[in-house]
Design a protein around this motif. Structure first.
Motif, PDB file in Angstrom:
ATOM      1  N   PRO A  50     -22.129 -25.027  -1.760  1.00  0.00           N
ATOM      2  CA  PRO A  50     -21.702 -26.934  -2.172  1.00  0.00           C
ATOM      3  C   PRO A  50     -20.037 -26.049  -2.632  1.00  0.00           C
ATOM      4  CG  PRO A  50     -22.638 -27.086  -4.567  1.00  0.00           C
ATOM      5  CD  PRO A  50     -23.264 -25.221  -3.040  1.00  0.00           C
ATOM      6  N   GLY A  51     -19.252 -27.104  -2.115  1.00  0.00           N
ATOM      7  CA  GLY A  51     -18.475 -27.274  -2.458  1.00  0.00           C
ATOM      8  C   GLY A  51     -17.819 -28.090  -3.630  1.00  0.00           C
ATOM      9  N   GLN A  52     -17.144 -28.735  -4.261  1.00  0.00           N
ATOM     10  CA  GLN A  52     -17.019 -29.784  -5.009  1.00  0.00           C
ATOM     11  C   GLN A  52     -17.498 -31.399  -5.202  1.00  0.00           C
ATOM     12  OE1 GLN A  52     -13.591 -31.546  -6.368  1.00  0.00           O
ATOM     13  NE2 GLN A  52     -14.352 -32.526  -7.674  1.00  0.00           N
ATOM     14  N   LEU A  53     -19.120 -31.141  -6.141  1.00  0.00           N
ATOM     15  CA  LEU A  53     -19.935 -31.616  -6.150  1.00  0.00           C
ATOM     16  C   LEU A  53     -19.211 -33.018  -7.195  1.00  0.00           C
ATOM     17  CD1 LEU A  53     -23.033 -30.112  -6.061  1.00  0.00           C
ATOM     18  CD2 LEU A  53     -22.455 -31.602  -4.733  1.00  0.00           C
ATOM     19  N   LEU A  98     -20.194 -32.190 -14.426  1.00  0.00           N
ATOM     20  CA  LEU A  98     -20.066 -30.638 -13.886  1.00  0.00           C
ATOM     21  C   LEU A  98     -18.647 -30.275 -14.560  1.00  0.00           C
ATOM     22  CD1 LEU A  98     -21.711 -27.584 -14.731  1.00  0.00           C
ATOM     23  CD2 LEU A  98     -21.270 -26.921 -12.302  1.00  0.00           C
ATOM     24  N   PHE A  99     -17.893 -31.174 -12.682  1.00  0.00           N
ATOM     25  CA  PHE A  99     -16.530 -30.420 -12.365  1.00  0.00           C
ATOM     26  C   PHE A  99     -15.791 -31.907 -13.249  1.00  0.00           C
ATOM     27  CE2 PHE A  99     -18.114 -27.426 -10.523  1.00  0.00           C
ATOM     28  CZ  PHE A  99     -16.950 -25.740 -10.610  1.00  0.00           C
ATOM     29  N   ALA A 100     -15.917 -33.058 -14.369  1.00  0.00           N
ATOM     30  CA  ALA A 100     -15.627 -34.457 -14.239  1.00  0.00           C
ATOM     31  C   ALA A 100     -13.676 -34.041 -14.728  1.00  0.00           C
ATOM     32  CB  ALA A 100     -16.134 -34.676 -15.530  1.00  0.00           C
ATOM     33  N   GLY A 101     -13.042 -34.035 -13.736  1.00  0.00           N
ATOM     34  CA  GLY A 101     -11.673 -35.040 -13.858  1.00  0.00           C
ATOM     35  C   GLY A 101     -11.136 -33.968 -12.663  1.00  0.00           C
ATOM     36  N   VAL A 102     -12.161 -33.006 -12.503  1.00  0.00           N
ATOM     37  CA  VAL A 102     -11.415 -32.160 -11.054  1.00  0.00           C
ATOM     38  C   VAL A 102     -11.082 -32.487  -9.882  1.00  0.00           C
ATOM     39  CG1 VAL A 102     -11.334 -30.298  -9.650  1.00  0.00           C
ATOM     40  CG2 VAL A 102     -12.224 -30.041 -11.783  1.00  0.00           C
ATOM     41  N   LYS A 103      -9.303 -32.748 -10.026  1.00  0.00           N
ATOM     42  CA  LYS A 103      -8.962 -33.504  -8.263  1.00  0.00           C
ATOM     43  C   LYS A 103      -9.266 -32.500  -7.148  1.00  0.00           C
ATOM     44  CE  LYS A 103      -5.899 -37.504 -10.289  1.00  0.00           C
ATOM     45  NZ  LYS A 103      -4.385 -37.527 -10.072  1.00  0.00           N
ATOM     46  N   THR A 104      -9.875 -33.076  -6.106  1.00  0.00           N
ATOM     47  CA  THR A 104     -10.233 -32.149  -4.990  1.00  0.00           C
ATOM     48  C   THR A 104      -8.421 -32.569  -3.950  1.00  0.00           C
ATOM     49  OG1 THR A 104     -11.086 -32.298  -2.454  1.00  0.00           O
ATOM     50  CG2 THR A 104     -10.546 -34.160  -3.168  1.00  0.00           C
ATOM     51  N   THR A 128      -6.725 -30.823 -14.028  1.00  0.00           N
ATOM     52  CA  THR A 128      -6.836 -31.788 -14.333  1.00  0.00           C
ATOM     53  C   THR A 128      -8.454 -31.689 -15.539  1.00  0.00           C
ATOM     54  OG1 THR A 128      -7.703 -32.768 -12.507  1.00  0.00           O
ATOM     55  CG2 THR A 128      -5.149 -33.131 -12.929  1.00  0.00           C
ATOM     56  N   PHE A 129      -9.620 -30.488 -14.901  1.00  0.00           N
ATOM     57  CA  PHE A 129     -10.079 -30.386 -15.709  1.00  0.00           C
ATOM     58  C   PHE A 129     -11.172 -31.348 -17.314  1.00  0.00           C
ATOM     59  CE2 PHE A 129     -13.685 -27.976 -17.844  1.00  0.00           C
ATOM     60  CZ  PHE A 129     -14.645 -28.606 -17.016  1.00  0.00           C
ATOM     61  N   GLN A 130     -12.156 -32.132 -17.557  1.00  0.00           N
ATOM     62  CA  GLN A 130     -11.819 -32.326 -18.416  1.00  0.00           C
ATOM     63  C   GLN A 130     -13.576 -32.166 -19.298  1.00  0.00           C
ATOM     64  OE1 GLN A 130     -12.247 -36.364 -17.852  1.00  0.00           O
ATOM     65  NE2 GLN A 130     -10.114 -36.715 -17.130  1.00  0.00           N
ATOM     66  N   GLY A 131     -14.453 -31.695 -18.845  1.00  0.00           N
ATOM     67  CA  GLY A 131     -15.796 -31.130 -19.094  1.00  0.00           C
ATOM     68  C   GLY A 131     -17.024 -32.638 -20.023  1.00  0.00           C
ATOM     69  N   ARG A 132     -16.806 -31.676 -20.912  1.00  0.00           N
ATOM     70  CA  ARG A 132     -17.783 -34.027 -22.161  1.00  0.00           C
ATOM     71  C   ARG A 132     -17.224 -32.793 -23.408  1.00  0.00           C
ATOM     72  NH1 ARG A 132     -23.206 -35.586 -20.034  1.00  0.00           N
ATOM     73  NH2 ARG A 132     -22.654 -36.560 -17.397  1.00  0.00           N
ATOM     74  N   GLY A 151     -21.641 -27.160 -27.525  1.00  0.00           N
ATOM     75  CA  GLY A 151     -21.355 -25.826 -28.946  1.00  0.00           C
ATOM     76  C   GLY A 151     -20.170 -25.029 -27.723  1.00  0.00           C
ATOM     77  N   LEU A 152     -20.007 -24.936 -27.059  1.00  0.00           N
ATOM     78  CA  LEU A 152     -19.465 -24.513 -26.232  1.00  0.00           C
ATOM     79  C   LEU A 152     -17.780 -24.591 -26.078  1.00  0.00           C
ATOM     80  CD1 LEU A 152     -21.708 -23.387 -22.802  1.00  0.00           C
ATOM     81  CD2 LEU A 152     -21.466 -22.316 -25.138  1.00  0.00           C
ATOM     82  N   GLY A 153     -17.587 -25.086 -27.125  1.00  0.00           N
ATOM     83  CA  GLY A 153     -16.306 -26.035 -26.992  1.00  0.00           C
ATOM     84  C   GLY A 153     -15.559 -27.265 -26.217  1.00  0.00           C
ATOM     85  N   ARG A 154     -14.138 -27.265 -26.458  1.00  0.00           N
ATOM     86  CA  ARG A 154     -14.263 -29.536 -25.762  1.00  0.00           C
ATOM     87  C   ARG A 154     -14.183 -28.946 -24.740  1.00  0.00           C
ATOM     88  NH1 ARG A 154     -10.692 -31.899 -23.845  1.00  0.00           N
ATOM     89  NH2 ARG A 154      -9.064 -30.487 -23.719  1.00  0.00           N
ATOM     90  N   LYS A 155     -13.844 -28.356 -23.748  1.00  0.00           N
ATOM     91  CA  LYS A 155     -14.495 -28.328 -21.884  1.00  0.00           C
ATOM     92  C   LYS A 155     -15.470 -27.084 -21.752  1.00  0.00           C
ATOM     93  CE  LYS A 155      -9.376 -29.797 -21.243  1.00  0.00           C
ATOM     94  NZ  LYS A 155      -8.113 -28.766 -20.800  1.00  0.00           N
ATOM     95  N   GLY A 156     -16.071 -26.761 -22.365  1.00  0.00           N
ATOM     96  CA  GLY A 156     -16.863 -26.001 -21.820  1.00  0.00           C
ATOM     97  C   GLY A 156     -18.426 -26.932 -22.240  1.00  0.00           C
ATOM     98  N   LYS A 157     -19.497 -27.023 -21.143  1.00  0.00           N
ATOM     99  CA  LYS A 157     -21.049 -27.712 -21.467  1.00  0.00           C
ATOM    100  C   LYS A 157     -22.199 -26.686 -20.682  1.00  0.00           C
ATOM    101  CE  LYS A 157     -23.124 -32.087 -22.310  1.00  0.00           C
ATOM    102  NZ  LYS A 157     -23.579 -31.381 -24.174  1.00  0.00           N
TER     103      LYS A 157
END
Length: 363
Positions: free
Chosen positions: A267-270, A274-280, A345-349, A353-359
């Protein structure tokens, strides 16, 4: 499924035609002018108007219908040569294992199969988003840990039966430049996004080979594995490896265990966390894909017992041709597409334990 609140979808301020995409246009044409049934209706309509068989419109419509039919038949033959005969699937007898199935695409597939009477086991480090689902059993498991997978596999076989369908869906996105990634983060990313596929396949494939009806392995990859992208070095490397793993495993199984089916999903961007905040970069040429649309195709392939390669949206089915372009043209295309600007613009959650932007997330 309700429209996702995540970025990439049209906002209220966008124009009324914002949802329009090249995928929608192609879909309309495939079910109308480029469909054999519709193509043959045109000359029949001309004939109903007492048009002579040798009239130019009649000849053109016959030529068009014949060409469309030949292309359709060529596609059917190509699929049969590429993917072979389907296996029989009886959902009442299937035990489905879904990694990263506590949310997103994995949860959607799990809920659909649970409601349809299949036995479903969800493996995830997070609790299920909906608490529980009919026909779905949750097992807390970090798929990047070989020992945890082995223990959970024993429980699944004891409680539910030998798994016959494996859907490798778990993934993690850190969204950092390479120089900002720590070595433990790189290890964790590659373990979850790539090595976990080896762990689960090594664990569950032997049982499928002993089954009389075979089994199905679904691999969730990404177009990023082909294109690469800034701030996704670890993720892109892992997804490229996942795609290569699928192709090599499919070749092996074709020779040794042809009753096992393999499905590659690219897939492309779902529209998932997983990709919260990412703009197409381009909503028309590269629309954000809804999980429900991908789930439909995955479920269709599994139900039909098919080997399959699923790419969504449209550009994902043609992305391999990108590497055929001259390098200079590739650079221009990347710039126009904005693929290397998307993660800005990636936000993550938070709370990982992986850091602010990794989950660790499910698609």
């Amino acid at each position: 499924m309700a429209p996702s609140p995540y970025a990439g979808h049209p906002s209220r301020g966008d124009s009324w035609f914002a949802p329009l995409s090249i995928d929608l246009i192609v879909k309309v044409f495939k079910t109308t002018f480029f469909h054999p049934f519709i193509a043959w209706i045109i000359p029949l309509c001309f004939r109903a108007q007492n048009m002579h068989w040798d009239a130019p419109p009649m000849l053109v419509s016959f030529a068009w219908a014949g060409a469309i039919t030949l292309i359709w038949m060529a596609g059917v033959i190509n699929d049969r040569l590429a993917f072979g005969l389907p296996r029989e699937v009886d959902l009442s007898e299937e035990v489905i294992v879904i990694t990263g199935g506590a949310s997103g695409l994995g949860l959607l597939i799990a809920e659909v199969y649970g409601m349809r009477g299949a036995t479903v086991a969800v493996l995830d480090v997070e609790e299920m988003e909906n608490g529980e689902a009919r026909g779905v059993t949750y097992y807390k498991c970090d798929v990047g840990d070989k020992e945890q997978i082995a223990k959970v596999a024993e429980k699944i076989e004891r409680e539910l039966g030998p798994p016959t369908i494996l859907i490798n869906n778990a993934a993690v996105v850190l969204g950092k430049p390479l120089l900002s990634l720590s070595l433990p983060e790189i290890d964790r990313s590659l373990t979850t996004n790539l090595l976990s596929h080896f762990y689960t396949i090594k664990t569950f494939l032997p049982g499928m080979t002993r089954s009389e009806t075979g089994g199905t392995i679904v691999t969730i990859s990404s177009v990023i594995g082909t294109l690469g992208a800034a701030q996704l070095t670890d993720y892109a490397a892992a997804k490229a490896g996942v795609t290569a793993l699928h192709k090599s495993l499919s070749a092996e199984l074709k020779e040794s265990h042809p009753e096992i089916r393999t499905v590659l999903v690219t897939p492309g961007q779902l529209s998932t966390p997983l990709f919260a905040g990412v703009k197409t970069p381009n909503a028309f040429l590269a629309p954000v894909v809804e999980p429900v649309d991908v789930a439909k195709e995955v479920i269709k392939a599994i139900d039909n017992g098919q080997n399959a390669s699923i790419g969504m949206p449209l550009y994902a089915r043609w992305v391999d041709w990108y590497n055929v372009l001259p390098v200079g043209v590739q650079k221009v295309v990347r710039g126009l597409a904005g693929v290397d600007r998307g993660m800005r613009t990636f936000q993550g959650r938070a709370g990982s334990g992986l850091g602010r932007k990794g989950k660790l997330e499910a698609f």
